[in-house]
Scaffold this motif. Sequence first.
Motif, PDB file in Angstrom:
ATOM      1  N   ILE A 408       0.835  -1.203   0.000  1.00 50.97           N
ATOM      2  CA  ILE A 408       0.000   0.000   0.000  1.00 50.97           C
ATOM      3  C   ILE A 408       0.868   1.252   0.000  1.00 50.97           C
ATOM      4  CG2 ILE A 408      -1.655   1.347   1.336  1.00 50.97           C
ATOM      5  CD1 ILE A 408      -2.878  -1.281   2.258  1.00 50.97           C
ATOM      6  N   PHE A 409       1.888   1.272   0.861  1.00 48.82           N
ATOM      7  CA  PHE A 409       2.777   2.431   0.934  1.00 48.82           C
ATOM      8  C   PHE A 409       3.535   2.641  -0.381  1.00 48.82           C
ATOM      9  CE2 PHE A 409       2.728   1.906   5.704  1.00 48.82           C
ATOM     10  CZ  PHE A 409       2.123   3.134   5.949  1.00 48.82           C
ATOM     11  N   VAL A 410       3.968   1.541  -1.006  1.00 46.80           N
ATOM     12  CA  VAL A 410       4.780   1.654  -2.227  1.00 46.80           C
ATOM     13  C   VAL A 410       3.938   2.099  -3.413  1.00 46.80           C
ATOM     14  CG1 VAL A 410       6.121   0.353  -3.929  1.00 46.80           C
ATOM     15  CG2 VAL A 410       6.511  -0.014  -1.490  1.00 46.80           C
ATOM     16  N   TRP A 411       2.799   1.435  -3.623  1.00 43.48           N
ATOM     17  CA  TRP A 411       2.043   1.627  -4.855  1.00 43.48           C
ATOM     18  C   TRP A 411       0.888   2.608  -4.711  1.00 43.48           C
ATOM     19  CZ3 TRP A 411       4.684  -0.051  -8.769  1.00 43.48           C
ATOM     20  CH2 TRP A 411       5.541  -1.143  -8.605  1.00 43.48           C
ATOM     21  N   ASN A 412       0.877   3.396  -3.631  1.00 41.37           N
ATOM     22  CA  ASN A 412      -0.144   4.417  -3.469  1.00 41.37           C
ATOM     23  C   ASN A 412       0.479   5.813  -3.424  1.00 41.37           C
ATOM     24  OD1 ASN A 412      -2.818   5.279  -3.188  1.00 41.37           O
ATOM     25  ND2 ASN A 412      -2.696   5.283  -0.952  1.00 41.37           N
ATOM     26  N   GLN A 413       1.617   5.958  -4.093  1.00 39.83           N
ATOM     27  CA  GLN A 413       2.299   7.243  -4.149  1.00 39.83           C
ATOM     28  C   GLN A 413       1.683   8.115  -5.246  1.00 39.83           C
ATOM     29  OE1 GLN A 413       4.767   8.065  -1.955  1.00 39.83           O
ATOM     30  NE2 GLN A 413       4.422   6.060  -0.983  1.00 39.83           N
ATOM     31  N   SER A 414       1.494   9.384  -4.936  1.00 36.71           N
ATOM     32  CA  SER A 414       0.831  10.284  -5.890  1.00 36.71           C
ATOM     33  C   SER A 414       1.640  10.472  -7.170  1.00 36.71           C
ATOM     34  CB  SER A 414       0.589  11.653  -5.232  1.00 36.71           C
ATOM     35  OG  SER A 414       1.820  12.215  -4.779  1.00 36.71           O
ATOM     36  N   TRP A 415       2.978  10.431  -7.051  1.00 34.26           N
ATOM     37  CA  TRP A 415       3.798  10.672  -8.243  1.00 34.26           C
ATOM     38  C   TRP A 415       3.749   9.511  -9.227  1.00 34.26           C
ATOM     39  CZ3 TRP A 415       7.865   7.328  -9.206  1.00 34.26           C
ATOM     40  CH2 TRP A 415       8.275   6.532  -8.137  1.00 34.26           C
ATOM     41  N   LEU A 416       3.176   8.358  -8.800  1.00 32.55           N
ATOM     42  CA  LEU A 416       3.047   7.219  -9.700  1.00 32.55           C
ATOM     43  C   LEU A 416       1.818   7.325 -10.601  1.00 32.55           C
ATOM     44  CD1 LEU A 416       3.924   4.239  -7.314  1.00 32.55           C
ATOM     45  CD2 LEU A 416       5.364   5.209  -9.112  1.00 32.55           C
ATOM     46  N   THR A 417       0.886   8.212 -10.235  1.00 36.02           N
ATOM     47  CA  THR A 417      -0.361   8.330 -11.000  1.00 36.02           C
ATOM     48  C   THR A 417      -0.125   8.752 -12.453  1.00 36.02           C
ATOM     49  OG1 THR A 417      -1.571   8.870  -8.966  1.00 36.02           O
ATOM     50  CG2 THR A 417      -2.628   9.420 -11.063  1.00 36.02           C
ATOM     51  N   PRO A 418       0.690   9.788 -12.727  1.00 32.32           N
ATOM     52  CA  PRO A 418       0.925  10.146 -14.139  1.00 32.32           C
ATOM     53  C   PRO A 418       1.590   9.030 -14.935  1.00 32.32           C
ATOM     54  CG  PRO A 418       1.624  11.912 -12.661  1.00 32.32           C
ATOM     55  CD  PRO A 418       1.350  10.728 -11.813  1.00 32.32           C
ATOM     56  N   LEU A 419       2.316   8.147 -14.244  1.00 31.12           N
ATOM     57  CA  LEU A 419       2.994   7.045 -14.930  1.00 31.12           C
ATOM     58  C   LEU A 419       2.090   5.834 -15.106  1.00 31.12           C
ATOM     59  CD1 LEU A 419       6.440   7.174 -13.041  1.00 31.12           C
ATOM     60  CD2 LEU A 419       5.837   8.222 -15.239  1.00 31.12           C
ATOM     61  N   GLY A 420       0.890   5.910 -14.545  1.00 30.02           N
ATOM     62  CA  GLY A 420      -0.031   4.778 -14.631  1.00 30.02           C
ATOM     63  C   GLY A 420       0.352   3.636 -13.725  1.00 30.02           C
ATOM     64  N   LEU A 421       1.161   3.909 -12.702  1.00 26.33           N
ATOM     65  CA  LEU A 421       1.656   2.856 -11.814  1.00 26.33           C
ATOM     66  C   LEU A 421       1.079   2.950 -10.405  1.00 26.33           C
ATOM     67  CD1 LEU A 421       5.434   2.766 -12.849  1.00 26.33           C
ATOM     68  CD2 LEU A 421       3.604   1.198 -13.525  1.00 26.33           C
ATOM     69  N   ASN A 422       0.073   3.760 -10.234  1.00 29.80           N
ATOM     70  CA  ASN A 422      -0.592   3.802  -8.930  1.00 29.80           C
ATOM     71  C   ASN A 422      -1.564   2.619  -8.886  1.00 29.80           C
ATOM     72  OD1 ASN A 422      -2.243   4.384  -6.668  1.00 29.80           O
ATOM     73  ND2 ASN A 422      -1.725   6.558  -6.844  1.00 29.80           N
TER      74      ASN A 422
END
Length: 471
Positions: A408-422
Amino acid sequence: MIRKDQALGHSLLVLLFVLVLLPLLFVLAQIVSPGLTWEAFDLGNLSAIFGIFEKKAWMSALTNSIQLGSGTTIFALALSIFLAHIRVSYQFPLAKAIDVTAWILLIVPSFILAQGWIYFGSGAGIAAVWLGISGLNTYLYSVNGLITIMVLCKFPLAYITVKGAMEWYPDSLVHAARMNGANPVQVWTKVRLPLCLPAFFSGAMLVFMDTIGDWGMSSAITAAFPFSTLPYAIYSAICTTPVRFDTAGVLSLYLIGLIFIAMIIQHFALGRRRFDFVGTGATAVVAQKIGKVQTALLTGFTLVFCTVTLGIPIGSNIIMSFTNSFSIQRFSFTLDNYIAVLSDQKSLLSGLQNSLSIAAGAAIFGLIAGFAVAYTLTYSRYKLKKAIDSITLIAMAVPGVILGIGYIFVWNQSWLTPLGLNLYGKSSILILASVAVAIPLTNRLMVAGMAKVPQDLLVAAQVQGLVLAHG
């Protein structure tokens, strides 16, 4: 070939770092920064690591986990060796039932097995009310009882690897030993036993790792008597108010420490010796026919063993599914539970579809990754392959609740959203977590088989393939 080994090894390290180490590092970071905020960052919190010497609850959880893991490992390995020996060496009815039982126990979640044992052995359970067996609950809710149930549930982890090693008989080595005057006992202790050591230690490691990291089984049974373990203590730290992520991080560090201690013991026990023997005249073991008395004894033992290990927990759950009461004393046969489940077909089909899709994805990627890891550990010259082995074992020992929090901590980062990795809230995050948990088991099972095959045979096969490819 060396370049390919290096490329494969580097790729696996990156994959395992993302799947296992990164989520765990995020959890361990809670020690110095609870909630992963800069405002809470304090290196002074590292002193909490030594709190085990001051907090009796932490020390009790650690010692209990060591006791439970060690006891379960010793008895489960001994049971697995015995079962593998009779399964491979002798012909008798129900022999395959041992394999079926082992595989079913391997895939059934531990909390379901624990629930079945509770239904059966509690003070007002099936054993006491229907079978008239009194006092079983006293034994069940004790340290020895917990170890016994753990052994009956965890032995498949060792049995499958041990059986794979004992299915081959090193004829030439045995004949050489007999020609030099070795008796059957010496042949077993000097030839067959040493060659089975990788499987024995692999099975023991799997049992130990899975036992000390198991939360469902231990927490369900120890709810009736005080026997806290590290997974339960970690769960309590996360699920109580206020949430103590720092405590969970410290206790997770203790679990990792137990893993490394077990790995060090295995390393020094095996050393640098070689254990491949398929290329030395080994043949598949053919089960022997035995007398009627021995056949009857082994058949009876197998029937009782499979009934106890599989029939009791699964059967108890099935029995309780036909009643609306939690007490067997108030048992009243009804199909209401099944009607309620089947009537809500939308939820049932949706849940079934999600489970199958996640399982299929995890199975495919887990098998590929597990095979690659096993190949690297067995045949490659990659210098960091011990690190790969260590990471896979860490994934097995860390409780799922900790790995889940880390994901949850790793894959819920806001900066991952533009990369499609959230990935938080998506099925892909469950697939990744399932692959991380599946790799250790897949890897150890494959290593046990690969360890028997010398690399010279692979080289010969590769050369033959190249010759055929070029006409």
